[in-house]
Write an enzyme that holds these catalytic residues in place. Structure first.
Site, PDB file in Angstrom:
ATOM      1  CB  ILE A  12      -0.906  -0.069   1.276  1.00 18.42           C
ATOM      2  CG1 ILE A  12      -1.841  -1.392   1.272  1.00 18.42           C
ATOM      3  CG2 ILE A  12      -1.927   1.139   1.063  1.00 18.42           C
ATOM      4  CD1 ILE A  12      -2.664  -1.654   2.417  1.00 18.42           C
ATOM      5  CB  THR A 145      -6.068  -3.602   9.638  1.00 24.91           C
ATOM      6  OG1 THR A 145      -6.930  -4.440   9.386  1.00 24.91           O
ATOM      7  CG2 THR A 145      -5.705  -3.791  11.229  1.00 24.91           C
ATOM      8  CG  ASP A 146     -11.101  -4.460   8.093  1.00 25.85           C
ATOM      9  OD1 ASP A 146     -10.213  -5.027   8.166  1.00 25.85           O
ATOM     10  OD2 ASP A 146     -11.991  -4.847   7.446  1.00 25.85           O
ATOM     11  CD  GLU A 147      -6.920  -8.861   9.694  1.00 26.99           C
ATOM     12  OE1 GLU A 147      -6.441  -9.294  10.618  1.00 26.99           O
ATOM     13  OE2 GLU A 147      -6.801  -8.961   8.474  1.00 26.99           O
ATOM     14  CE1 TYR A 172      -1.310  -6.488  10.366  1.00 24.44           C
ATOM     15  CE2 TYR A 172      -3.423  -7.221  10.068  1.00 24.44           C
ATOM     16  CZ  TYR A 172      -2.642  -6.321   9.913  1.00 24.44           C
ATOM     17  OH  TYR A 172      -2.904  -5.163   9.134  1.00 24.44           O
ATOM     18  CE  LYS A 176      -1.798  -1.728  11.656  1.00 31.04           C
ATOM     19  NZ  LYS A 176      -0.625  -0.963  10.915  1.00 31.04           N
ATOM     20  CG  ASN A 271     -12.118 -15.920   1.414  1.00 33.73           C
ATOM     21  OD1 ASN A 271     -12.218 -14.615   1.563  1.00 33.73           O
ATOM     22  ND2 ASN A 271     -11.531 -16.299   2.617  1.00 33.73           N
TER      23      ASN A 271
END
Ligand code: NAD
Ligand code: DAU
Length: 362
Positions: A12, A145-147, A172, A176, A271
């Site tokens: 990105i 991130t949206d996570e 991860y 974040k 997915n």
């Protein structure tokens, strides 16, 4: 405008630098990147070359670079190294100068195998960036991130908003979330001039081949079978990387300090649906029972669904995504990987060998 872009040699960040160079003729960009396995020098090389010595295939970028001395420099260093980070950030003295902080370990699968680099880069790295911004009173945009919000049920009517509580699932996303909390604390306690954005799944050119979409595309280009985790029911909210970056630029210029903005393009797909589309577009959808891909071992703790409500970002900042047709975006991405084999071939074998250690066909 001078920018320090951490992680600017990654997916990105590199696309962000290319957008900045196209849209801001007088920008000076310093990329601060530790050049981990996820970085690719080739994503920036044509921007760093001195004009007159060859350079970009991109007409707009070439025209820009030809107008003066090269304005992109790459400093290979760890953003957690306070001395280097501080020296670069101290140079940002103009009213439009800023740090855009993309640097992170970004792949969930790797965080399950080896969490420490995630704690180091995502938390300690963000701490060092924050301390320098505080010391020199420099504007910061932190890319997240949206996570951090955990996952949703498939039929949940609510999407993530800036008010959603944090509930990260993986090492991860936990790191974040920790980084976001540091930024919020530095804003409130020390008056650091920062904004945060939490974006959904990006796709587009220059994404590392460990990630879902480029992995499948390059598997097919390489004569390998695409790999779908579990049943493929998990849903991701896809956004083209250029739309993510146009929102980041909008937040930099018009965002309110201290605020969190969510970025998403209403691009929810399972997915399985994305895999099917890739196989169709690349002409490998099989006949009979063979759909052209393999189902493999699922990811432990696999988040089921992410979905972003970007109403506030759209309405307050007047931002709109441009790439809203996923099939069209996938075709453009497939074309890029087919035309740029030199960019990904050197790392493909290593990535697949690593996946082969844990992945089993179901
Ligand atoms: P990426 O893995 O492609 O790139 C990360 C870059 O950061 C690499 O160039 C790497 O070398 C660099 N880096 C890592 N640790 C560093 C350190 N300690 N010091 C300096 N550089 C370091 O990741 P990406 O997909 O481009 O993600 C960029 C940012 O956007 C991350 O913060 C990620 O959490 C966030 N994000 C990603 C997505 C997505 O879908 N990829 C979505 C939302 C948010
Ligand atoms: O939501 C934003 C996040 O999106 C970012 O914060 C992360 O940095 C980014 O990596 C991405 O995380 P995901 O884990 O969603 O992305 P990934 O590309 O790894 O996987 C996308 C989905 O595809 C996920 O449900 C797992 C699945 N998958 C992945 C791979 C690599 C497969 O089915 N097969 C695969 O081979």
């Amino acid at each position: 405008m001078r920018l320090v872009v951490t992680g600017g040699a990654g997916f990105i960040g590199a696309n962000f630098v290319r957008t900045v160079i196209r849209e801001h003729p007088h920008a000076h960009v310093t990329v601060l990147d530790s050049m981990t396995y996820a970085a690719n020098r080739a994503s920036l090389e044509d921007l760093i070359k001195v004009p007159g010595e060859g350079g970009s295939d991109d007409d707009e970028v070439r025209a820009h670079l030809a107008g003066g001395p090269a304005r992109v420099e790459l400093v290979e260093a760890d953003c957690a190294d306070a001395a280097v980070t501080d020296r670069l950030i101290a140079e940002l003295t103009g009213p439009d100068d800023a740090v855009v902080h993309f640097a992170a370990e970004s792949h969930n699968d790797n965080s399950l195998a080896t969490p420490w680099p995630f704690v180091h880069s995502n938390i300690v790295g963000t701490y060092a960036v924050l301390e320098s911004c505080r010391r020199h009173d420099v504007r910061l945009h932190h890319v997240s991130t949206d996570e951090v919000y955990g996952d949703l049920q498939l039929d949940d009517p609510a999407k993530f908003t800036p008010a959603t509580a944090y509930k990260p699932s993986s090492p991860y996303s936990a790191t974040k979330a920790g980084a976001d909390m540091l930024v919020r604390a530095w804003v409130r306690s020390f008056g650091v001039r920062a904004t945060i954005s939490n974006c959904s799944n990006n796709y587009g050119p220059r994404q590392h081949v460990e990630k879902f979409i480029p992995r499948q595309i390059t598997n097919i280009l390489d004569g390998r079978r695409p790999r779908l985790y579990g049943s493929g029911a998990n849903v991701r909210d896809w956004i083209h990387v250029d739309d993510h970056n146009s929102a980041v630029l909008r937040i930099l210029s018009h965002g309110e300090l201290g605020r969190t903005y969510l970025i998403g393009a209403d691009g929810e797909h399972s997915n399985l649906a994305v895999m099917t589309a890739i196989c169709e577009l690349m002409g490998v959808a099989g006949s009979g029972g063979d759909r052209g891909f393999d189902h493999v071992t699922d990811r432990p703790g696999h988040d089921l669904r992410y979905a972003i409500d970007a109403t506030v970002t759209r309405e307050e900042l007047g931002w709109e995504p441009r790439h809203t047709d996923l099939r069209e975006g996938l075709q453009q991405t497939i074309d890029w990987y087919a035309a740029n084999r030199d960019w990904w071939e050197p790392v493909k074998e290593r990535v697949e060998a690593r996946y082969a250690q844990t992945e089993r066909v179901l």
